[in-house]
Design an enzyme around this catalytic site. Sequence first.
Site, PDB file in Angstrom:
ATOM      1  N   LYS A 112      49.745  44.115  24.694  1.00 27.05           N
ATOM      2  CA  LYS A 112      51.023  44.284  25.401  1.00 27.05           C
ATOM      3  C   LYS A 112      52.167  43.717  24.567  1.00 27.05           C
ATOM      4  CE  LYS A 112      48.731  44.738  29.786  1.00 27.05           C
ATOM      5  NZ  LYS A 112      48.154  44.165  30.989  1.00 27.05           N
ATOM      6  N   GLN A 166      48.588  38.812  34.047  1.00 24.11           N
ATOM      7  CA  GLN A 166      47.331  39.497  33.723  1.00 24.11           C
ATOM      8  C   GLN A 166      46.251  39.122  34.741  1.00 24.11           C
ATOM      9  OE1 GLN A 166      46.941  41.732  31.060  1.00 24.11           O
ATOM     10  NE2 GLN A 166      45.033  42.142  32.125  1.00 24.11           N
ATOM     11  N   ASP A 210      54.050  46.318  36.983  1.00 27.76           N
ATOM     12  CA  ASP A 210      52.690  46.807  37.247  1.00 27.76           C
ATOM     13  C   ASP A 210      52.659  47.662  38.516  1.00 27.76           C
ATOM     14  OD1 ASP A 210      50.774  46.192  35.349  1.00 27.76           O
ATOM     15  OD2 ASP A 210      50.425  44.157  36.109  1.00 27.76           O
TER      16      ASP A 210
END
Length: 283
Positions: free
Chosen positions: A53, A97, A120
């Site tokens: 990322k 995460q 997300d």
Amino acid sequence: MSAVRMDGKALSAKVRGSILAETAALKQRGITPGLAVILVGDDPASQIYVRNKEKACAECGFYSEKYALPAETTQQELLDLIAQLNESPQIAGILCQMPVPAHISEQAVIAAIDPRKDVDAFHPVNVGRIMVGDFDFVPCTPAGVMALLDEYGIDPKGKSCVVVGRSNIVGKPMAMLLLHRHGTVTICHSRTQDLAEVCRRADILVAAVGRQGFITPDMVKDGAVVIDVGINRGADGKVHGDVDPAVMDKAAFMTPVPGGAGPMTITMLMKNTLKAAKVQHGL
Ligand code: NDP
């Protein structure tokens, strides 16, 4: 006949190129999209995802901040960091995460992120917005699948679409996106009866099960489009999909693993971050 391989690596590079160009234009107006990535603990797979990322942020010309917190971090410490990032003008998107260590509630973390920075698209506000079809952010893996379908000229409209898997991050949003594009959608899971029969009806079959080689040729209609979301570490140490590679001989289009749906996921995260920066600046 072998299926057309849907090349997620190539499409990903193309999309990142267009994000970089858009970022350059934004920078001229004094806006640099910024992503904060939080990692709690030392899960090796998560470390790889976070590194990728960061790399993607650099490729797209973004500003990024990484917070690698020890596994003993308390939930309150994590929520305090998120609250601080919610207020940061440099940060357009925040990502924690998953999975987080067991003593931290995943739902509490998701709920703490400002929905406008939830790149997300896991926050209940964004999940609800996807349901009603009025959204800025799309969950990254399903968004990547839709981009691949578009790239290969595959229109779900009126087609029988079968999604195997009903997780909040893949199966459910995948089904909603196909529904918004007028697919006739069936969602399957571990309690589905006659799964093979249901799969055989699919014009577009999406496998998000988490079991290597789960979808076998006898479960696939001739000429179907088969999307393999699975990422499974095989006994050989390599990454394998949920679809038996022999399905290539039956499908008209298929995503390889690796190199299909996988590379698109992070690229869609970059797209959501760019979108977040634009929305936050009223663009
Ligand atoms: P989950 O484990 O959360 O969900 C798996 C789903 O598959 C569940 O809905 C489960 O049903 C269903 N399932 C399991 N066994 C069967 C069975 N025997 N028959 C029918 N359905 C079954 O996984 P995720 O959705 O998070 O991920 C799915 C796969 O996609 C994994 O391989 C994961 O690594 C990969 N993945 C890839 C990403 C990418 O970047 N390309 C991103 C995210 C995930 P039930 O609900 O009934 O238990």
